[in-house]
Design an enzyme around this catalytic site. Structure first.
Site, PDB file in Angstrom:
ATOM      1  N   ASP A 289       0.901  -1.146   0.211  1.00  0.00           N
ATOM      2  CA  ASP A 289      -0.012   0.050  -0.149  1.00  0.00           C
ATOM      3  C   ASP A 289       0.985   1.168  -0.050  1.00  0.00           C
ATOM      4  O   ASP A 289       1.891   1.491   0.300  1.00  0.00           O
ATOM      5  CB  ASP A 289      -1.036   0.216   1.203  1.00  0.00           C
ATOM      6  CG  ASP A 289      -2.303   0.611   0.909  1.00  0.00           C
ATOM      7  OD1 ASP A 289      -2.382   1.336  -0.009  1.00  0.00           O
ATOM      8  OD2 ASP A 289      -3.322   0.445   1.765  1.00  0.00           O
TER       9      ASP A 289
ATOM     10  N   ASP B 295     -10.723   2.176  -3.502  1.00  0.00           N
ATOM     11  CA  ASP B 295     -11.152   1.967  -2.179  1.00  0.00           C
ATOM     12  C   ASP B 295     -12.796   1.879  -2.361  1.00  0.00           C
ATOM     13  O   ASP B 295     -13.417   1.388  -1.216  1.00  0.00           O
ATOM     14  CB  ASP B 295     -11.070   3.015  -1.073  1.00  0.00           C
ATOM     15  CG  ASP B 295      -9.396   2.707  -0.688  1.00  0.00           C
ATOM     16  OD1 ASP B 295      -8.895   1.773  -0.989  1.00  0.00           O
ATOM     17  OD2 ASP B 295      -8.886   3.415  -0.022  1.00  0.00           O
TER      18      ASP B 295
END
Length: 767
Positions: A507, A577
């Protein structure tokens, strides 16, 4: 000169007559005419047999290079001023088509000299250039003029190198081309070489310029977005002036993707028309300039962003630009994206040309957040295995003193309170359930509240004495520093050495700020934009070499770092997301213009999501996610028995079509762009034996039926059986008809109401 090209010999006539016995006997007595006849007989077959092979040819008398591959030709030449001039880029030309020796454009006035109106492959700032330069440098004596001329070239199979040199100084640029046989996509880059005795400063450098001919009817497509709203397809008419697509964030970002597509005449037909497209393979700050000049020629110049950039190139050193890929399709934007998908799978991804299929994945983030522990994760793993998942991933919260997003980043040791015996018991449990194990990491970041920051506050990007801007309570480690680069590699290497980990979710949850590098000389600090990315790539490359079984996902707060640079080192990417299944239809549609669905992670999460309050059925959510690499991120602790039953059935159905979805040819039959109430995608397997179609309805109006679905990409003469995969079955379910029938007659679905979905397959019968 070959015999068949000599003046006065009509080899076509000889070929026709040679079919007659008398003339054939005459030709056998004249070897030159015999060779002409034989060549005429075999050349068409030879051309067809070699049509899949790339060729690069150079005609010395005209100084013209020609590249042919797939359905594309790319032609350039050396003009009388020793400039590398673009001559043609488009649909493949005939084998005997030829070009005269190139000649520079005469210019249109004293304000628009030939240097500005001649379409060059790579041009330096100097000599009166007013259009976008490919390179701009400053010499120690203050001179900023650079004029490049052709010196030599080298052709090696499908690669071409052209060497340019400044008219007086020992500064060289090597233009590098590689053409892909299957897709016709050309990979370009440039290498700037400093053979002077002093350093120089590179202020701007591009990988390539792509030139298109004069015209007023060009349209630009590009991708924009934001967090939770990535991959929005935009289009605009190209007019005189300049449009800049870019990122100044230190990395690629959701706001612009380093991809473009240009067409003529603005057709809305996905499957017809000329389209030129390209994508940068660079994960740092980047820029693509789309410029229509004073005589309506179009230039597309791309490479690292010149904003806040300066690279000191010492004597004897060279600077290599990132790759800029571009291609051409005569089959519309649909054909363009299918070429890119095929190229990415065969030439970009790790393990190309045969990257592994993406396993069905479960991620525990939405179930537990930061509150992970051994018992809770083992319980989730048992539930996960029951629905047929193949990979179990523990997300954030397993390391350091990580109880929320305000602490612990940078301290990559297993939290002893949450996992008193380390990760091994959990990993063993996951393996016993028939799944492999994955872990979330964010290696490039640090919380100020961490042992690492307290020990090495100087390791972050910073300007001394200036404030440090936090994002998500974290700062960016400066990977350009060798000690930081080595630290990141070493802790990841140790983590993989000590644990049987098959997958890392890598990430990257913020962009750069205060990009200072105070330990180097002031004139070298702006090199951070390049060195950081080079070191990121080197870490990934070393990890893959030492741990070849480990797969990696590129994630950046959603889809904020997706490009053909990072994809060379990662097996999959996280597009957003936003996991709302309806919003994802538009997000995934936009993503697919530039990147293959084979790497697009798509999770089934709880409904309503945290993004909005829309409620969608579990089957609808699965069908939306089954258009990419399927994952599950829902909180299984809240599921009912019927949810597990539905999930198990849908996972099994997905595995039946997974190879087609991830490796096949995508057709956007009805795009959700421009507010469409419907969305329909079809993917056809490489061998055309299977096709899978996903159909979605937002809401029905006034009893109008769902539009008829006209399929594409099937073998017209082959017979196919249609069958329901999920949702309402087609009206002709289990019927067997020809590919031509399904493409011309179409398929009707009875979708009515709000947020309805269905999927069906076509399976070829026999051979």
């Amino acid at each position: 000169m070959p015999a068949w090209s000599r003046p006065g010999v009509n080899h076509r006539s000889c070929l026709i007559l040679s079919r007659k016995k008398a003339v054939w006997e005459f030709c056998t007595r004249h070897p030159v005419l015999l060779s002409i006849a034989l060549f005429g007989l075999i050349a068409p077959r030879l051309a067809r047999a070699q049509s899949g092979n790339p060729s690069i040819r150079f005609d010395k008398p005209t100084q013209v290079f020609r590249m042919d591959a797939a359905d594309m030709s790319y032609v350039l030449g050396i003009n009388e001023k020793k400039q590398v001039q673009t001559l043609y880029w488009g649909k493949r030309l005939g084998a005997e088509d030829s070009f005269a020796a190139p000649h520079s454009d005469p210019g249109s006035s004293s304000f628009d000299p030939p240097l500005d109106t001649t379409p060059q492959e790579f041009v330096a700032w100097g000599g009166g250039l007013y259009t976008e330069p490919d390179v701009k440098i400053t010499f120690p004596d203050g001179n900023r003029d650079l004029v490049l001329q052709y010196v030599s070239h080298l052709i090696e199979r499908n690669r071409l190198k052209i060497l340019l040199k400044d008219i007086s100084r020992e500064v060289y640029v090597e233009l590098q081309y590689e053409v892909d046989a299957t897709t016709g996509i050309v990979r370009r880059s440039a290498q700037l070489q400093n053979h002077t005795s002093t350093p120089l400063i590179i202020e701007q450098i591009a990988s390539a310029t792509w030139n298109l001919g004069r015209g007023t009817n060009y349209r630009l497509r590009y991708l924009t977005g934001r967090w939770a709203g990535e991959w929005q397809l935009r289009e605009q008419r190209i007019q005189p002036g300049k449009t800049i697509l870019e990122s100044r964030r230190g990395s690629t970002g959701a706001q612009n993707s380093p991809w473009f597509a240009v067409d003529r005449n603005g057709s809305d037909d996905q499957e017809s028309g000329d389209v030129w497209f390209g994508a940068l393979g660079w994960s740092g700050s980047w820029q693509i300039s789309v410029e229509q000049d004073q005589v309506q020629q179009l230039r597309l110049t791309g490479g690292p962003n010149s904003f806040d950039f300066g690279y000191r190139l010492a004597a004897g050193e060279h600077f290599q630009t990132p790759y800029f890929y571009a291609g051409y399709s005569h089959d519309g934007i649909g054909g363009a994206s299918r070429l890119l998908h095929r190229f990415e799978l065969a030439s970009i991804l790790p393990h190309a040309p045969g990257p592994k299929l993406r396993p069905v994945l479960y991620n525990s983030w939405e179930a537990t957040g930061f509150n992970v522990d051994e018992a809770g994760q083992e319980d989730l793993a048992e539930k996960t295995a029951s629905i047929g998942v193949e990979r179990f991933v523990v997300d954030d919260g397993w390391f350091g003193q990580r109880g929320d997003d305000r602490a612990g980043l940078g301290d990559w040791y297993v939290n002893p309170m949450k996992f008193p015996h380390g990760l091994k018991p959990l990993i063993d449990k996951v393996h016993s359930l028939g799944m492999d194990f994955g872990l979330w990491v964010e290696p490039e970041m640090v919380n100020p509240n961490s042992d690492l920051y307290r020990k090495h506050p100087d390791w972050v990007l910073n300007f001394p004495t200036r404030p440090q801007t936090e994002g998500r309570n974290q700062l960016v480690l400066n990977l350009a520093r060798p000690d930081v680069r080595d630290y990141v590699f070493q802790f990841l290497d140790k983590l993989l050495e000590e644990n049987d980990i098959a997958f890392l979710k890598w990430d990257y949850n913020r962009n750069w700020s205060e990009p200072g590098w105070p330990v180097v000389a002031p004139e070298d600090q702006k090199q951070v934009y390049v060195t950081y990315v080079q070191d990121l790539y080197s870490i990934l490359d070393r990890l893959r070499a030492k741990h070849p079984r480990v797969e990696i996902e590129s994630c950046s707060g959603g889809g904020s770092r997706v490009d053909l640079g990072i994809m060379r080192y990662t097996d999959e990417v996280w597009p957003s997301d936003n996991t709302d299944a309806f919003d994802r239809l538009l997000i995934q549609d936009g993503f697919s213009y530039a990147y293959t669905p084979g790497v697009m992670m798509a999770w089934v999460t709880d409904s309503p999501t945290t993004i909005n309050q829309r409620t969608l059925s579990l089957e609808y959510r699965f069908l939306s996610s089954m258009q990419g690499a399927l994952g599950v991120g829902a909180n299984l602790n809240h599921w009912k028995p019927e949810d597990f039953a539905t999930a198990k059935r849908m996972v099994a159905r997905y595995k039946q079509v997974r190879e087609t979805v991830q490796r096949g040819s995508l057709y956007r039959l009805i795009s959700p762009q421009n507010g469409s109430e419907q969305s329909v995608t079809e993917t056809v397997s490489e061998d055309q034996r299977q096709a899978v179609t996903f159909a979605f309805l937002h809401s029905s109006r006034m009893l109008y039926p769902f539009p008829r679905i006209y399929l594409r990409g099937l073998k017209p003469e082959a017979m196919y059986r249609i069958a329901a995969l999920a949702g309402k079955a087609p009206a002709v379910s289990e019927a067997v008809e020809s590919g031509a029938f399904w493409m011309q007659q179409g398929v009707d679905l009875d979708l009515r109401g709000d947020f309805q979905a269905a999927a069906f397959t076509l399976e070829m019968i026999g051979n």
